[in-house]
Design a protein around this motif. Structure first.
Motif, short mmCIF file in Angstrom:
data_model
loop_
_atom_site.label_atom_id
_atom_site.label_comp_id
_atom_site.label_asym_id
_atom_site.label_seq_id
_atom_site.Cartn_x
_atom_site.Cartn_y
_atom_site.Cartn_z
N PRO A 1 -6.06 -6.03 -7.79
CA PRO A 1 -6.16 -4.27 -7.48
C PRO A 1 -6.27 -3.42 -6.75
CG PRO A 1 -7.87 -4.85 -8.35
CD PRO A 1 -7.49 -6.66 -7.88
N MET A 2 -5.63 -4.45 -5.44
CA MET A 2 -6.53 -4.60 -3.92
C MET A 2 -5.12 -3.82 -2.98
SD MET A 2 -7.28 -7.38 -4.18
CE MET A 2 -9.42 -7.28 -4.43
N TRP A 3 -3.85 -4.85 -4.19
CA TRP A 3 -2.80 -4.99 -2.90
C TRP A 3 -2.01 -3.91 -4.01
CZ3 TRP A 3 -3.51 -6.15 1.59
CH2 TRP A 3 -5.16 -7.00 1.73
N ASP A 4 -0.52 -3.20 -3.24
CA ASP A 4 0.57 -2.81 -3.66
C ASP A 4 0.71 -2.43 -5.01
OD1 ASP A 4 4.42 -3.76 -3.38
OD2 ASP A 4 3.53 -5.08 -5.22
N GLN A 5 -0.25 -1.39 -5.08
CA GLN A 5 0.19 0.10 -6.17
C GLN A 5 1.03 0.82 -5.88
OE1 GLN A 5 -3.42 -0.64 -8.22
NE2 GLN A 5 -2.86 -2.59 -6.72
N GLU A 6 0.97 1.09 -6.95
CA GLU A 6 2.40 2.33 -7.25
C GLU A 6 2.78 3.20 -6.22
OE1 GLU A 6 6.48 3.43 -7.48
OE2 GLU A 6 5.31 1.16 -8.34
N GLU A 7 0.72 3.84 -5.40
CA GLU A 7 0.69 4.90 -4.91
C GLU A 7 0.78 4.73 -3.86
OE1 GLU A 7 -2.38 5.22 -8.35
OE2 GLU A 7 -1.40 3.54 -7.40
N VAL A 8 1.21 3.82 -2.84
CA VAL A 8 1.72 4.00 -1.87
C VAL A 8 2.86 4.56 -1.69
CG1 VAL A 8 2.54 1.14 -1.77
CG2 VAL A 8 0.67 1.88 -0.07
#
Length: 575
Positions: free
Chosen positions: A248-255
């Motif tokens: 959950p600390m990587w590659d989240q869509e909001e980025v």
């Protein structure tokens, strides 16, 4: 598979060769044992002679140097160890005069704990606007336990508890890396606008682009759920990615919305849309698949992303061909170029890495007590790998010193190591110091011409071997690694290989190729064809008579009939 050629006048970044300078280790103009911006400027003619199109400079911002400058205290200033803003301006001017573009590192996931914003956050109360710039949370239970169980990439827990202004233990802040690198809260519009302004600050000074550190890390799952595995960037072979999910600390869509905003800022500096004046973004995003990596280089986001899947491909013909094919396919699906890279400041240099047994996990550093690379084999394979890489269409990245064939320093004593990963894991993780050792320029001078006098130690010690590999020992020497790189870069430019079309070969002039050979042609529609062969196998490849050998990574042999042959771990370009 056939990869079609690009337009001859394609934007510069689609085919550029970009040279990474690690500023602490490139050239020291002040004699304090640490490289600096004036040192880089003094060596720019060398880079122009090498034939690179651009230089990417690792962080030189004001910093307490807890992580070699990746802990930024002021994004709009140069740290005194590296020089001044005026030195940065002089470097930009000199590079542009020589026809070299300049890309600078940007570190947006975290600041230093000595950044003014973080100092303000510590002085403010929980729930304040100052703390909302970072990821502060109350602890679990009575507050004495971290908000979740996340672990730091550098070892230990990813949370540190602060002492509140009244002197009592208080909230916790998140740091995916070192405790001196607090993570920013990218859901805060103030953070978004601050970085737009930082981009403009450096664009106004003339930089040509930004390499974005851990670009996939900025946004975390808002719920901050527990994650049992260690938070690793894909490619860290010490722990597997769980079901393709980094956590959950990587590659989240909001980025991606963040980078759309950045792209608008950069595009505003080229209102005419001149492809040769593009300012660019390149993502450092260690992700499990190339498709997920390419999501960062859609037309309204970044221009490039590092191809770490290629860097990590085993030294086997089938693996190498497969990774090139999938790289080109994934990039074409989003209309982007692919990039090629073999070494950088975070991985064991490929002259050492390729001297280890094929197929073993990539080590994060090599210590004196570890199995040592075969130096001769590693350099032979490194030269062959580079010759194949620079014949591929797309953009290529080089790391300072690889053109000299430098290996890692694999015998650094513990007391000189600087990588926080080494210290936070009590030495269980060797870390990256071995690939960051200062460059050797002149064999007979103190610090091999790096710039430190006899009575000053370089910030990391150089191995004695570096003297024999120094630039002056290789200058003009036929067959040296430096001259090989110069030839490869010259021919790549002359034949427009960066924008060429690629077609795989299974036979050469009607003769089937042996197993273990990767062979392809690269050509523009209106240009000459360059045939490239890399022999990974034990069976020599007979080269056709009458074909010009443009360059070979190693010595070609003759068989009993006098025919030229390509032996194992060697690459040749034929005209």
């Amino acid at each position: 598979m056939t990869h079609p050629p690009s337009a001859h006048d394609a934007p510069w970044w689609r085919h550029a060769v970009i040279y990474q300078v690690y500023p602490r280790s490139f050239a020291d103009a002040t004699g304090d044992g640490v490289g600096d911006l004036p040192g880089i400027t003094s060596r720019l003619p060398y880079l122009a002679g090498l034939g690179v199109d651009a230089v990417w400079i690792s962080p030189f911002y004001r910093s307490p140097m807890a992580d070699a400058g990746y802990d930024v205290a002021d994004y709009r200033d140069v740290d005194p160890v590296f020089g001044t803003l005026e030195d940065a301006d002089a470097l930009l001017q000199r590079a542009h005069d020589l026809g070299i573009r300049v890309i600078v590192d940007l570190v947006p996931n975290h600041t230093s704990d000595e950044h003014a914003w973080f100092e303000q956050a510590l002085a403010a109360a929980p729930g304040s606007a100052e703390r909302e710039r970072y990821v502060f949370r109350d602890g679990r239970g009575d507050g004495s336990e971290p908000p979740n169980n996340w672990k730091s990439i550098f070892g230990g827990i990813a949370w540190t508890r602060v002492i509140e202004p009244d002197g009592t233990p208080g909230q916790w802040y998140l740091h995916l890396f070192d405790s001196k690198q607090p993570d920013l809260n990218w859901r805060n519009p103030e953070v978004v606008e601050e970085f737009h302004d930082i981009l403009r600050f450096w664009l106004d000074r003339g930089v040509d682009g930004f390499r974005v550190d851990v670009a996939h890390s900025l946004v975390k799952d808002a719920a901050l759920p527990d994650w049992e595995a260690r938070a690793v960037m894909a490619g860290a072979d010490d722990e597997p990615v769980v079901h393709g999910d980094l956590g959950p600390m990587w590659d989240q869509e909001e980025v991606h919305e963040i980078y759309r905003g950045w792209r608008e800022v950069l595009d505003s500096y080229n209102p005419e849309g001149d492809p040769q004046r593009d300012r660019i973004l390149c993502a450092e995003a260690w992700l499990p698949t190339q498709e997920r990596t390419m999501a960062y280089v859609r037309p309204d986001e970044m221009h490039q992303a590092f191809n770490f899947h290629y860097l990590q491909a085993p030294w086997r013909a089938a693996d190498q061909q497969r990774i090139v094919e999938t790289s080109l396919e994934a990039a074409e699906a989003v209309g982007a170029p692919t990039t090629w890279v073999l070494s950088n400041h975070d991985v064991v240099r490929h002259a050492s890495r390729l001297g280890l047994p094929v197929g073993q996990p990539r080590p994060n550093g090599i210590a004196a007590g570890d199995p040592q690379p075969n130096a001769v084999l590693g350099l032979r394979r490194a030269r062959a790998a580079t010759a194949m890489m620079l014949a591929l269409p797309g953009s290529a990245y080089l790391y300072n010193g690889e053109e000299l064939g430098l290996p890692d320093h694999t015998a650094l004593p513990a007391h000189v190591r600087a990588d926080p990963a080494f210290h936070r894991t009590q030495g269980e993780e060797t870390g990256r110091d071995g690939c960051r050792v200062p460059m050797p320029w002149v064999a007979g001078e103190p610090s091999f011409g790096f710039g430190a006098p006899d009575d000053v130690d370089t910030w990391l010690p150089q191995p004695l071997l570096y003297g024999s590999l120094s630039a002056d020992r290789q200058e003009g020497v036929a067959g040296s690694t430096l001259e090989l790189y110069r030839t490869l870069l010259r021919l790549r430019r002359e034949h427009d290989l960066g924008v060429g079309g690629l077609e795989w070969l299974t036979a050469l002039e009607g003769m089937p190729l042996p197993e273990g050979v990767v062979a392809f042609t690269n050509a523009r529609e209106d240009g000459p064809v360059v045939t490239v062969l890399t022999n990974f196998g034990e069976v020599p490849v007979v080269l056709p008579e009458g074909r010009e050998v443009l360059v070979a990574s190693g010595r070609l042999h003759r068989d009993g009939d006098g025919r030229r042959t390509l032996h194992q771990d060697c690459t040749v370009w034929l005209g």
